[in-house]
Write an enzyme that holds these catalytic residues in place. Structure first.
Site, short mmCIF file in Angstrom:
data_model
loop_
_atom_site.label_atom_id
_atom_site.label_comp_id
_atom_site.label_asym_id
_atom_site.label_seq_id
_atom_site.Cartn_x
_atom_site.Cartn_y
_atom_site.Cartn_z
N GLU A 49 1.01 -1.10 0.05
CA GLU A 49 0.11 0.09 -0.03
C GLU A 49 0.73 1.35 0.01
OE1 GLU A 49 -2.61 0.13 3.43
OE2 GLU A 49 -3.30 -2.04 3.19
N ASP A 60 -5.65 8.11 10.52
CA ASP A 60 -4.46 7.85 10.84
C ASP A 60 -3.94 8.33 12.01
OD1 ASP A 60 -3.53 6.19 8.40
OD2 ASP A 60 -3.66 8.12 7.24
#
Length: 262
Positions: A49, A60
């Site tokens: 990724e 995140d």
């Protein structure tokens, strides 16, 4: 056949689980991203990724937020990332997936983003902030280019798992915890029950991510899934400030140990 499907088919035949690794494109710089991808593929990463840096990455935790900010501070933009993916494709056929926030795609132009992604050899997209209601439109466009829209499900979204996975392709990204990404010492979710729930709604391969920081955790979780996703723990090693060759060696060592337990 999409490279992601091919990879899971091969792994299933070998009785192994996928090691899916996340790195931020452009951290510490865009050319080093090229070196990292080839280095971790060499020691066993199955799917990579590439995070497209974004100024407000809601999913995140601090490690990947800081990584994203470092890349933005270097001036890394989507065209730079497309260029480096194209360069990677001259050397590697590993499945590559963008982890990208919807606003980045929207601002760049959905058609333009998808066409360029296809042209450089991207296999799939993970869009953590894509509203379910807008999923259909981008799914139809991605299908035209043969790019998989990888569904992201969480332990809190049981009633939405069917809706989220029904048109997804590639694999299901099963978020192991509620909250943001980040290396953790333990995961409190009842993973076995959670993965059984996901399996009720889809036959796609399932990969567990968010919070997996050690080979021990990966080993513990692999029996419940078809793959393990490791991000923050890898990004931390990239960020430690080694010189480039030491950093690449550290990253390769970590990935090879993860691969051994899968």
């Amino acid at each position: 056949m999409n490279r992601i499907d091919k990879k899971f088919e091969v792994l299933k035949g070998e009785g192994r689980k996928a090691l899916i690794t996340f790195i931020t494109a452009g951290d510490p710089d865009i050319e080093t991203t090229y070196d990292i991808v080839l280095a971790i593929e060499e020691v066993g990463a199955d799917i990579i990724e590439l995070g497209i840096p974004y100024s407000d990455p809601l999913a995140d935790g601090p490690t990947i937020q800081a990584s994203s900010q470092r890349a933005l501070n270097k001036g890394v933009k989507i065209p730079d990332i497309m260029r480096i993916v194209e360069k990677i494709r001259f050397k590697s056929d590993i499945p590559l997936v963008y982890l990208v926030y919807y606003n980045s795609i929207f601002k760049y132009g959905i058609q333009k983003f998808l066409k360029e992604s296809k042209d450089v050899g991207i296999d799939g997209l993970i869009i953590p902030d894509l509203p379910l209601e807008e999923r259909k439109d981008i799914l139809e466009e991605a299908d035209k280019y043969g790019i998989y829209l990888i569904p992201l499900v969480a332990p809190t979204s049981k009633e939405r798992i069917k809706l989220i996975t029904e048109n997804g392709k590639g694999f299901v990204y099963c978020v192991s915890i509620t909250g943001v990404t980040g290396a953790r010492e333990d995961i409190e979710t009842d993973i076995e029950e959670y993965m059984k729930t996901v399996s009720q709604y889809t036959n796609m391969p399932k990969a567990i991510g968010f919070g997996i920081s050690t080979p021990e955790m990966a080993k513990k979780l692999k029996d419940f899934s078809d793959g393990i996703i490791v991000g923050s723990a890898l990004v931390e090693r990239i960020a430690k400030g080694y010189n480039k060759s030491e950093m690449l060696q550290e990253v390769k060592s970590f990935v090879s140990i993860l691969k051994e337990v899968l």
